[in-house]
Write a protein that holds these residues in place. Structure first.
Motif, PDB file in Angstrom:
ATOM      1  N   SER A 154       0.826  -1.210   0.000  1.00 44.11           N
ATOM      2  CA  SER A 154       0.000   0.000   0.000  1.00 44.11           C
ATOM      3  C   SER A 154       0.861   1.261   0.000  1.00 44.11           C
ATOM      4  O   SER A 154       0.484   2.274  -0.598  1.00 44.11           O
ATOM      5  CB  SER A 154      -0.941   0.012   1.209  1.00 44.11           C
ATOM      6  OG  SER A 154      -0.219   0.012   2.428  1.00 44.11           O
ATOM      7  N   GLN A 155       2.034   1.210   0.633  1.00 42.08           N
ATOM      8  CA  GLN A 155       2.937   2.355   0.612  1.00 42.08           C
ATOM      9  C   GLN A 155       3.445   2.617  -0.810  1.00 42.08           C
ATOM     10  O   GLN A 155       3.518   3.763  -1.264  1.00 42.08           O
ATOM     11  CB  GLN A 155       4.124   2.111   1.546  1.00 42.08           C
ATOM     12  CG  GLN A 155       3.794   2.191   3.016  1.00 42.08           C
ATOM     13  CD  GLN A 155       3.397   3.585   3.443  1.00 42.08           C
ATOM     14  OE1 GLN A 155       2.226   3.925   3.498  1.00 42.08           O
ATOM     15  NE2 GLN A 155       4.374   4.413   3.716  1.00 42.08           N
ATOM     16  N   ILE A 156       3.793   1.553  -1.518  1.00 47.61           N
ATOM     17  CA  ILE A 156       4.270   1.692  -2.900  1.00 47.61           C
ATOM     18  C   ILE A 156       3.166   2.267  -3.782  1.00 47.61           C
ATOM     19  O   ILE A 156       3.401   3.151  -4.609  1.00 47.61           O
ATOM     20  CB  ILE A 156       4.756   0.334  -3.435  1.00 47.61           C
ATOM     21  CG1 ILE A 156       6.001  -0.119  -2.668  1.00 47.61           C
ATOM     22  CG2 ILE A 156       5.064   0.428  -4.932  1.00 47.61           C
ATOM     23  CD1 ILE A 156       6.433  -1.540  -2.983  1.00 47.61           C
ATOM     24  N   VAL A 157       1.940   1.772  -3.596  1.00 48.74           N
ATOM     25  CA  VAL A 157       0.797   2.272  -4.365  1.00 48.74           C
ATOM     26  C   VAL A 157       0.561   3.745  -4.066  1.00 48.74           C
ATOM     27  O   VAL A 157       0.334   4.558  -4.974  1.00 48.74           O
ATOM     28  CB  VAL A 157      -0.468   1.445  -4.044  1.00 48.74           C
ATOM     29  CG1 VAL A 157      -1.717   2.098  -4.643  1.00 48.74           C
ATOM     30  CG2 VAL A 157      -0.319   0.026  -4.562  1.00 48.74           C
ATOM     31  N   ASP A 158       0.618   4.107  -2.796  1.00 50.58           N
ATOM     32  CA  ASP A 158       0.399   5.494  -2.382  1.00 50.58           C
ATOM     33  C   ASP A 158       1.419   6.424  -3.029  1.00 50.58           C
ATOM     34  O   ASP A 158       1.064   7.479  -3.588  1.00 50.58           O
ATOM     35  CB  ASP A 158       0.486   5.592  -0.858  1.00 50.58           C
ATOM     36  CG  ASP A 158       0.028   6.945  -0.335  1.00 50.58           C
ATOM     37  OD1 ASP A 158       0.801   7.908  -0.463  1.00 50.58           O
ATOM     38  OD2 ASP A 158      -1.085   7.040   0.199  1.00 50.58           O
ATOM     39  N   VAL A 159       2.690   6.053  -2.967  1.00 49.91           N
ATOM     40  CA  VAL A 159       3.761   6.874  -3.540  1.00 49.91           C
ATOM     41  C   VAL A 159       3.573   7.038  -5.046  1.00 49.91           C
ATOM     42  O   VAL A 159       3.705   8.147  -5.592  1.00 49.91           O
ATOM     43  CB  VAL A 159       5.139   6.241  -3.245  1.00 49.91           C
ATOM     44  CG1 VAL A 159       6.225   6.922  -4.071  1.00 49.91           C
ATOM     45  CG2 VAL A 159       5.469   6.347  -1.764  1.00 49.91           C
ATOM     46  N   THR A 160       3.267   5.953  -5.724  1.00 49.43           N
ATOM     47  CA  THR A 160       3.133   5.984  -7.183  1.00 49.43           C
ATOM     48  C   THR A 160       1.989   6.882  -7.626  1.00 49.43           C
ATOM     49  O   THR A 160       2.156   7.740  -8.516  1.00 49.43           O
ATOM     50  CB  THR A 160       2.899   4.562  -7.719  1.00 49.43           C
ATOM     51  OG1 THR A 160       3.988   3.719  -7.325  1.00 49.43           O
ATOM     52  CG2 THR A 160       2.800   4.567  -9.240  1.00 49.43           C
ATOM     53  N   ILE A 161       0.817   6.713  -7.011  1.00 46.54           N
ATOM     54  CA  ILE A 161      -0.343   7.519  -7.390  1.00 46.54           C
ATOM     55  C   ILE A 161      -0.122   8.983  -7.040  1.00 46.54           C
ATOM     56  O   ILE A 161      -0.472   9.879  -7.825  1.00 46.54           O
ATOM     57  CB  ILE A 161      -1.611   6.981  -6.701  1.00 46.54           C
ATOM     58  CG1 ILE A 161      -1.929   5.578  -7.221  1.00 46.54           C
ATOM     59  CG2 ILE A 161      -2.792   7.917  -6.908  1.00 46.54           C
ATOM     60  CD1 ILE A 161      -3.094   4.917  -6.534  1.00 46.54           C
ATOM     61  N   PHE A 162       0.462   9.239  -5.881  1.00 44.32           N
ATOM     62  CA  PHE A 162       0.741  10.609  -5.445  1.00 44.32           C
ATOM     63  C   PHE A 162       1.562  11.353  -6.497  1.00 44.32           C
ATOM     64  O   PHE A 162       1.235  12.465  -6.906  1.00 44.32           O
ATOM     65  CB  PHE A 162       1.484  10.574  -4.107  1.00 44.32           C
ATOM     66  CG  PHE A 162       1.783  11.931  -3.520  1.00 44.32           C
ATOM     67  CD1 PHE A 162       0.938  12.484  -2.577  1.00 44.32           C
ATOM     68  CD2 PHE A 162       2.914  12.645  -3.891  1.00 44.32           C
ATOM     69  CE1 PHE A 162       1.218  13.729  -2.019  1.00 44.32           C
ATOM     70  CE2 PHE A 162       3.196  13.879  -3.344  1.00 44.32           C
ATOM     71  CZ  PHE A 162       2.340  14.420  -2.399  1.00 44.32           C
TER      72      PHE A 162
END
Length: 260
Positions: A154-162
């Motif tokens: 979820s951290q990787i997803v958050d960073v990417t979308i951000f």
């Protein structure tokens, strides 16, 4: 040299963010074994409802959700000023220390207990301290694996979308990139932890996993929206602390750019 590093305001701020991020994540894991009623917390009557054909549902949530939304807020703040590499670094630190904590919990559960200690909780309604200790700190292995995996993904997803949103919007629409990345990553987090811990680990039905996932996500989605003003407040305080010029350079560097 060390004095210069410790006097550097961006460095001091990063150390604070890193420390709070790790402590918050570890506390959330430790208190996650308790399930609370959101309706009762808000002074509302408990009503059951049905999702995906699963009846008897209510907003009964793990206490960990009280703190996890703050992790995603902090992720967005660090992402904004220090970039995705910094987010990944503090995420790896948090996961490593959570894993270390669980190892220590396991060790402490299995070391022999002193005989006199076993009955020291009788006056407080705890007849067997060892059983109580095991119940609190002895989370199942599938839950631990699910929690850590969900956190990292979820951290990787958050960073990417951000960063994808910020590349399109620039410095505008802070709420969009912060809230948008959070509500997607929270959904990923909710699903992965339930899938690993309870679909794989406990052989729950897809119906039950998806129903509870939706209940958890409704709460997380709502909190993510409510915490949006907090992001603006924190960014305002950071700019006052570091100065407009420094924050502008940090934001540019976080996006892989350089300001002269």
């Amino acid at each position: 040299m060390i004095n210069n590093i410790l006097k550097d305001r961006p460095t001091k701020l990063f150390l604070f963010f890193c420390s709070f991020f790790v402590a918050n994540a570890l506390i959330a894991e430790c208190i996650g074994g308790k399930i609370f009623s959101l309706e009762k917390l808000l002074g509302l009557p408990v009503h059951t409802f049905t999702f995906f054909g699963q009846s008897g549902l209510s907003f009964s949530l793990t206490c960990g959700v009280l703190l996890w939304p703050l992790e995603f807020v902090l992720t967005d703040i660090v992402n904004e000023y220090y970039g995705p590499k910094a987010v990944r670094r503090i995420s790896y630190i948090a996961v490593s220390l959570i894993a270390y904590a669980f190892v220590m919990f396991y060790v402490s559960i299995h070391v022999p207990a002193a005989e006199f200690w076993l009955g020291t909780g009788v006056q407080d309604g705890v007849p067997d301290m060892q059983s109580a200790f095991n119940g609190i700190f002895g989370q199942g292995m599938w839950i631990i694996i699910g929690s850590i995996t969900a956190f990292l993904v979820s951290q990787i997803v958050d960073v990417t979308i951000f960063h994808r949103i910020k590349k399109v919007t620039g410095e505008k629409y802070v709420w969009l990139r912060a809230t948008g990345s959070t509500i997607v990553s929270q959904l990923v987090d909710s699903f992965i932890v339930l899938f690993i811990a309870f679909k794989i680990g406990k052989d729950w039905s897809w119906q039950l996993v998806l129903a509870i996932c939706l209940v958890n996500y409704i709460y997380k989605f709502t909190v993510a929206i409510l915490l949006t003003p907090l992001i603006y407040f924190i960014e305002h305080r950071i700019e006052r602390y570091l100065g407009a010029e420094t924050t502008a350079k940090m934001k540019a560097a976080a996006m892989g750019k350089e300001l002269e």
